[in-house]
Motif scaffolding. Sequence first.
Motif, PDB file in Angstrom:
ATOM      1  N   LEU A   1       0.807  -1.288  -0.195  1.00 48.31           N
ATOM      2  CA  LEU A   1       0.006   0.076  -0.093  1.00 48.31           C
ATOM      3  C   LEU A   1       0.783   1.167   0.070  1.00 48.31           C
ATOM      4  CD1 LEU A   1      -2.879   1.025   0.110  1.00 48.31           C
ATOM      5  CD2 LEU A   1      -2.766   1.128   2.766  1.00 48.31           C
ATOM      6  N   ASN A   2       1.899   1.002   0.722  1.00 50.25           N
ATOM      7  CA  ASN A   2       3.027   2.406   0.532  1.00 50.25           C
ATOM      8  C   ASN A   2       3.478   2.475  -0.755  1.00 50.25           C
ATOM      9  OD1 ASN A   2       4.349   4.380   2.398  1.00 50.25           O
ATOM     10  ND2 ASN A   2       6.243   2.990   1.953  1.00 50.25           N
ATOM     11  N   ASP A   3       3.715   1.678  -1.270  1.00 48.91           N
ATOM     12  CA  ASP A   3       4.408   1.646  -2.776  1.00 48.91           C
ATOM     13  C   ASP A   3       3.267   2.182  -3.636  1.00 48.91           C
ATOM     14  OD1 ASP A   3       6.706   0.750  -1.967  1.00 48.91           O
ATOM     15  OD2 ASP A   3       6.148  -1.512  -2.662  1.00 48.91           O
ATOM     16  N   VAL A   4       2.014   1.690  -3.441  1.00 48.85           N
ATOM     17  CA  VAL A   4       0.998   2.538  -4.050  1.00 48.85           C
ATOM     18  C   VAL A   4       0.639   3.855  -4.163  1.00 48.85           C
ATOM     19  CG1 VAL A   4      -1.530   2.656  -4.614  1.00 48.85           C
ATOM     20  CG2 VAL A   4      -0.375   0.243  -4.366  1.00 48.85           C
ATOM     21  N   ALA A   5       0.738   4.368  -2.599  1.00 49.62           N
ATOM     22  CA  ALA A   5       0.872   5.635  -2.098  1.00 49.62           C
ATOM     23  C   ALA A   5       1.889   6.484  -3.028  1.00 49.62           C
ATOM     24  CB  ALA A   5       0.896   5.784  -0.781  1.00 49.62           C
ATOM     25  N   MET A   6       3.185   5.974  -2.760  1.00 49.64           N
ATOM     26  CA  MET A   6       4.309   6.750  -3.644  1.00 49.64           C
ATOM     27  C   MET A   6       4.075   6.961  -4.925  1.00 49.64           C
ATOM     28  SD  MET A   6       7.898   5.587  -1.383  1.00 49.64           S
ATOM     29  CE  MET A   6       7.473   4.166  -1.570  1.00 49.64           C
ATOM     30  N   PHE A   7       3.491   5.951  -5.709  1.00 50.02           N
ATOM     31  CA  PHE A   7       3.096   5.897  -7.060  1.00 50.02           C
ATOM     32  C   PHE A   7       2.361   6.857  -7.365  1.00 50.02           C
ATOM     33  CE2 PHE A   7       1.380   4.204 -11.130  1.00 50.02           C
ATOM     34  CZ  PHE A   7       2.484   4.149 -12.107  1.00 50.02           C
ATOM     35  N   MET A   8       1.321   7.066  -6.620  1.00 54.48           N
ATOM     36  CA  MET A   8       0.187   8.165  -6.760  1.00 54.48           C
ATOM     37  C   MET A   8       0.690   9.541  -6.778  1.00 54.48           C
ATOM     38  SD  MET A   8      -2.733   6.556  -4.401  1.00 54.48           S
ATOM     39  CE  MET A   8      -3.863   7.875  -4.647  1.00 54.48           C
ATOM     40  N   GLU A   9       1.646   9.687  -5.659  1.00 57.19           N
ATOM     41  CA  GLU A   9       2.540  10.980  -5.622  1.00 57.19           C
ATOM     42  C   GLU A   9       3.277  11.423  -7.086  1.00 57.19           C
ATOM     43  OE1 GLU A   9       4.797  10.485  -2.059  1.00 57.19           O
ATOM     44  OE2 GLU A   9       3.454  11.173  -0.793  1.00 57.19           O
ATOM     45  N   ILE A  10       3.937  10.212  -7.474  1.00 54.50           N
ATOM     46  CA  ILE A  10       4.811  10.624  -8.568  1.00 54.50           C
ATOM     47  C   ILE A  10       3.857  11.002  -9.782  1.00 54.50           C
ATOM     48  CG2 ILE A  10       6.191   9.225 -10.372  1.00 54.50           C
ATOM     49  CD1 ILE A  10       7.497   7.512  -8.087  1.00 54.50           C
TER      50      ILE A  10
END
Length: 460
Positions: free
Chosen positions: A184-193
């Motif tokens: 979920l953290n990886d998903v969150a960072m991808f959303m920020e990118i």
Amino acid sequence: MEDCGALLATERYGSGESWHYIAKDGAMESRRDGREDESRGNSFWGLMKSVFLPQGYPESVSGDYLQYQFWDTVQAFSSSLSGTLATQASLRGVGVGNQEATVAAATVTWLLRGQYKACIVLTPFNRNVFPLRWNQHVGKDRLCLVKRVNVSVRGGKRTRVIFVKTASVSGTSWTLRPRNGDILNDVAMFMEILAPFFPAWFTLIACTSGLFKAVVGVAGGATRAALTVHQARRDNMADISAKDGSQETLVNLAGLLVSLILIPLVTDNPALTISLFFLFTALHLFANYKAVRSVVMETLNEERLSIALRRFLHDGRVLTPMEANRQEPVFLEFRKTLPIKLGVRLQEVVQSPEELRLALMRKDAPFLLGITNGCVRVCLAAHAHTRDEIRATCQAIWLSHVSSPSRQREGLSQMVHESYKLMDTAFDAFHKGLQAAGWDVTRTLLDWDEWRLEWKPKIR
């Protein structure tokens, strides 16, 4: 040694340095074992151990400590680099480097992003706010925001996670059990990118990403605590937590140094940014998988108990913790078995005085079993012990695998009766085998709810 005097005693500091005490000329001298160059090397290694490893290592921690910490360090390093890319994208999204952006607008956007995190962290996770249920068990476990949240470790596997399986390190839920939160953290960072590419939706995307990260932080703290309990072998949880913090600081420093080299390369280069993000994410998930697989939990959760019980009923052999942990699945499984609910209310097991009378015919069993609405349910007595919990769960597991919702009610009652007969003949040997194989049967990570029942000796 005779030329140097008589050896009186030898002492050793854990598995490290050793000293000899020698009687010479009426006095006692102490001499360190090993050559001088080895002593200098040991001094440097001793300094590193005192800073980054728990006192008494390796005797003071579990056998899987070093391997787990290595892969945990790798995943933390890769996650740090991914975070750098996400932070750069977030700053660009709020207007850094854009002459048309106002300081006030950028500040408001950034504050909103942070407040979403604060709301999640400060919100009490209980059934009045979200339909979540916290289960602080260790083992390979998981948690789920949709219906229930079980924080466990797969140790913790199914642990350090955000979305975990049901039943602690036994649960099943979304991908890698112990690191579902990291996913979920990886998903969150991808959303920020991606957020800067959608200016009209930037604030909503950034706030959602912050919300995801907050949930990851809450779940990660709980599951990390459970794993620390597993690693501590001398009640040294505080020392292990402190050294974990030292290791994390070193990883963050290394990530900072690499980030300083990385940032100029990815600035104004979205293709390279996304490519590096996927590279670091792949390394992050791989390291998570290896970390989860390295954990060997000696406590029983539903999944490990099921694996051990099925093997025992098949050939009479009890698997060791290492063997059972290796067979415990890391990814989400879809099995055609009835779900199990432990520690339910009496009305979920029996619906009439006659059914209760029949259920209480087993006076020696401090629990009641039943199959209702396509689910195996267990009601536990207030005086039940850990051994009784294990036996009740064994019966529930057996019923879950051999029963089907399509059976008639009479057939299900017969299956429950057969489960009692099976455990009467097999459970004592199985329980002794668990102890002999190295399992900790004094406590469990089974997903018991808090309902307990007291009944009269005889129901007429």
